[in-house]
Design an enzyme around this catalytic site. Structure first.
Site, PDB file in Angstrom:
ATOM      1  NE  ARG A   1      -0.481 -10.317 -22.327  1.00  0.00           N
ATOM      2  CZ  ARG A   1      -1.761 -10.910 -22.325  1.00  0.00           C
ATOM      3  NH1 ARG A   1      -2.593 -10.161 -22.938  1.00  0.00           N
ATOM      4  NH2 ARG A   1      -1.869 -11.840 -21.406  1.00  0.00           N
TER       5      ARG A   1
ATOM      6  NE  ARG B   1      -7.911 -14.535 -19.704  1.00  0.00           N
ATOM      7  CZ  ARG B   1      -7.863 -13.634 -20.903  1.00  0.00           C
ATOM      8  NH1 ARG B   1      -8.790 -13.816 -21.690  1.00  0.00           N
ATOM      9  NH2 ARG B   1      -6.807 -12.876 -21.059  1.00  0.00           N
TER      10      ARG B   1
ATOM     11  CD  GLN C   1      -2.921  -6.540 -22.965  1.00  0.00           C
ATOM     12  OE1 GLN C   1      -3.368  -7.559 -22.948  1.00  0.00           O
ATOM     13  NE2 GLN C   1      -2.094  -5.882 -23.814  1.00  0.00           N
TER      14      GLN C   1
ATOM     15  CB  CYS D   1      -5.672  -5.078 -24.069  1.00  0.00           C
ATOM     16  SG  CYS D   1      -7.427  -5.134 -23.924  1.00  0.00           S
TER      17      CYS D   1
ATOM     18  CG  ASP E   1     -10.483  -3.658 -22.717  1.00  0.00           C
ATOM     19  OD1 ASP E   1     -10.592  -4.295 -23.579  1.00  0.00           O
ATOM     20  OD2 ASP E   1     -10.458  -3.816 -21.669  1.00  0.00           O
TER      21      ASP E   1
ATOM     22  CG  HIS F   1      -5.270  -8.505 -18.312  1.00  0.00           C
ATOM     23  ND1 HIS F   1      -4.723  -9.700 -18.165  1.00  0.00           N
ATOM     24  CD2 HIS F   1      -5.708  -8.594 -19.589  1.00  0.00           C
ATOM     25  CE1 HIS F   1      -4.463 -10.348 -19.637  1.00  0.00           C
ATOM     26  NE2 HIS F   1      -5.085  -9.590 -20.438  1.00  0.00           N
TER      27      HIS F   1
HETATM   28  N1   CP Z   1      -5.391  -9.115 -24.400  1.00  0.00           N
HETATM   29  C1   CP Z   1      -5.909 -10.405 -23.922  1.00  0.00           C
HETATM   30  O1   CP Z   1      -5.687 -10.770 -22.841  1.00  0.00           O
HETATM   31  O2   CP Z   1      -6.401 -11.246 -25.035  1.00  0.00           O
HETATM   32  P1   CP Z   1      -7.082 -12.615 -24.791  1.00  0.00           P
HETATM   33  O3   CP Z   1      -8.403 -12.273 -24.045  1.00  0.00           O
HETATM   34  O4   CP Z   1      -7.341 -13.026 -26.214  1.00  0.00           O
HETATM   35  O5   CP Z   1      -6.138 -13.506 -23.821  1.00  0.00           O
HETATM   36  N1  NVA Z   2     -11.714  -6.003 -20.151  1.00  0.00           N
HETATM   37  C1  NVA Z   2     -11.665  -7.153 -21.196  1.00  0.00           C
HETATM   38  C2  NVA Z   2     -10.235  -7.160 -21.593  1.00  0.00           C
HETATM   39  C3  NVA Z   2     -10.124  -8.667 -22.274  1.00  0.00           C
HETATM   40  C4  NVA Z   2      -8.596  -8.936 -22.751  1.00  0.00           C
HETATM   41  C5  NVA Z   2     -12.282  -8.462 -20.621  1.00  0.00           C
HETATM   42  O1  NVA Z   2     -12.101  -8.551 -19.377  1.00  0.00           O
HETATM   43  O2  NVA Z   2     -13.130  -9.004 -21.124  1.00  0.00           O
END
Ligand code: CP
Ligand code: NVA
Length: 327
Positions: free
Chosen positions: A307, A116, A146, A279, A239, A143
């Site tokens: 997930r 990440r 997701q 999400c 989101d 992502h």
């Molecule tokens: N939806 C999602 O990716 O959540 P987290 O940021 O908690 O991993």
């Molecule tokens: N768009 C959001 C998604 C979090 C799961 C971010 O990148 O923070």
């Protein structure tokens, strides 16, 4: 005379590959992954305990996570593998050494790497040097994990994704919106973004989505009027207005995206059977309201659970030849 290959052809075409974006998958591969996820979801836990025995997954996170981290860890553990996790200053891609050097070193220790990160480009450099599969666990651009879970949730709720109308209201340029739209059009859905011009996908990106959906009948359009985007939709998705790493734009986003909040009123323009998706994490009173996200048509906790099932399928497909599995 042509030499006969003695190397068995892997049943999984994903064996050994990376997943940085949904478009790294062909439509048939996406469909097979989802079928495997459905199978693993109902399979007894005891039967899957050895699928990834003796495999180690490294999880390297520059940003916080609840769902992605825990669902990958539980998935890997239930499949019989081991996980190690590093976050924050311990792992910042490209700070102590080049992304390529870090990838080459880690490839000597572990069987797959889930990352990440903030910017997408260092992740691409990391993956290009890695000898083991690299999975994007969220970057500024995409992502994909997701989106796998979201497609699994849509299949469970609607059966077929082809022909569904998916409305996405809010920051239509963010990682979740991009991966959702790519997967949805590949599987034949129509995506309607509701967003202001500041948060609208580019014309070339919309054209790319149309091209991705051409074979299955999927397509994408953007509307600056939220009601027009949501009217008649089967799914209304939103989101956070401000993604991690984008905090400097928070005030502007709050002002620009307020008209796209999924309130009860906006949701009422969707079909009476429509579901709400997010999400998570969510902010009640910002991109949506409690009456919608906590209401009977919300699918958000199914998405969160899925997930784990979708990522089990992904790990099995990247790390094994899927022998004995029915897909
Ligand atoms: N939806 C999602 O990716 O959540 P987290 O940021 O908690 O991993
Ligand atoms: N768009 C959001 C998604 C979090 C799961 C971010 O990148 O923070």
């Amino acid at each position: 005379m042509t030499a006969v290959s003695l190397v068995p052809v892997p049943a999984s075409t994903l064996f050994g590959r990376h997943l940085l974006e949904v478009t790294d998958l062909r439509t048939e591969e996406l469909a097979r992954l989802l079928a495997l996820a459905r199978y693993l979801k109902v399979q007894g836990r005891g039967e899957q305990r050895t699928l990834l025995r003796d495999r180690t997954l490294a999880m390297l996170f520059e940003k916080p996570s609840l769902r992605t981290r825990v669902s990958f860890e539980v998935a890997m553990t239930q499949l019989g593998g081991d996980v190690l996790f590093a976050q924050g200053a311990e792992f910042m891609i490209g700070t102590r050494e080049t992304p390529e050097d870090a990838a080459r070193v880690l490839s000597r220790y572990v069987d797959a790497i889930v990352v990440r990160t903030h910017a997408h480009e260092p992740l691409q450099r990391f993956a290009s040097a890695a000898d083991v599969p690299v999975v994007n666990a969220l970057s500024a651009r995409a992502h994909p994990c997701q989106a796998l879970s979201d497609m699994l949730t849509l299949q469970e709720r609607f059966g077929d994704i082809r022909g569904l109308r998916v409305a996405y209201a809010g920051d239509a340029r963010n990682n979740v919106a991009a991966s959702l739209a790519e997967a949805a059009v590949m599987l034949g859905a129509t995506v309607h973004f509701g967003c202001p011009p500041t948060h609208r996908p580019s014309e070339s990106y919309l054209a790319k989505l149309d091209a991705l959906g051409a074979k299955s009948g999927g397509s994408a359009r953007a509307f600056s009027n939220a009601v027009r985007a949501v009217r008649g939709a089967d799914v209304v998705y939103t989101d956070v207005w401000t993604s991690m790493g984008e905090e400097r734009y928070r005030e502007r986003n709050d002002a620009m995206l307020r008209p796209y909040a999924v309130t009860e009123e906006l949701f009422s323009y969707a079909k009476a059977t429509a579901i709400f998706m997010h999400c998570l994490p969510a902010h009640r009173g910002e991109e949506t309201v409690a009456a919608v996200i906590d209401g009977p048509r919300s699918a958000v906790f199914d998405q969160a659970e899925n997930r784990m099932h979708a990522q089990k399928a992904l790990l099995v497909a990247l790390l094994t030849e899927m022998k004995g599995l029915p897909v």
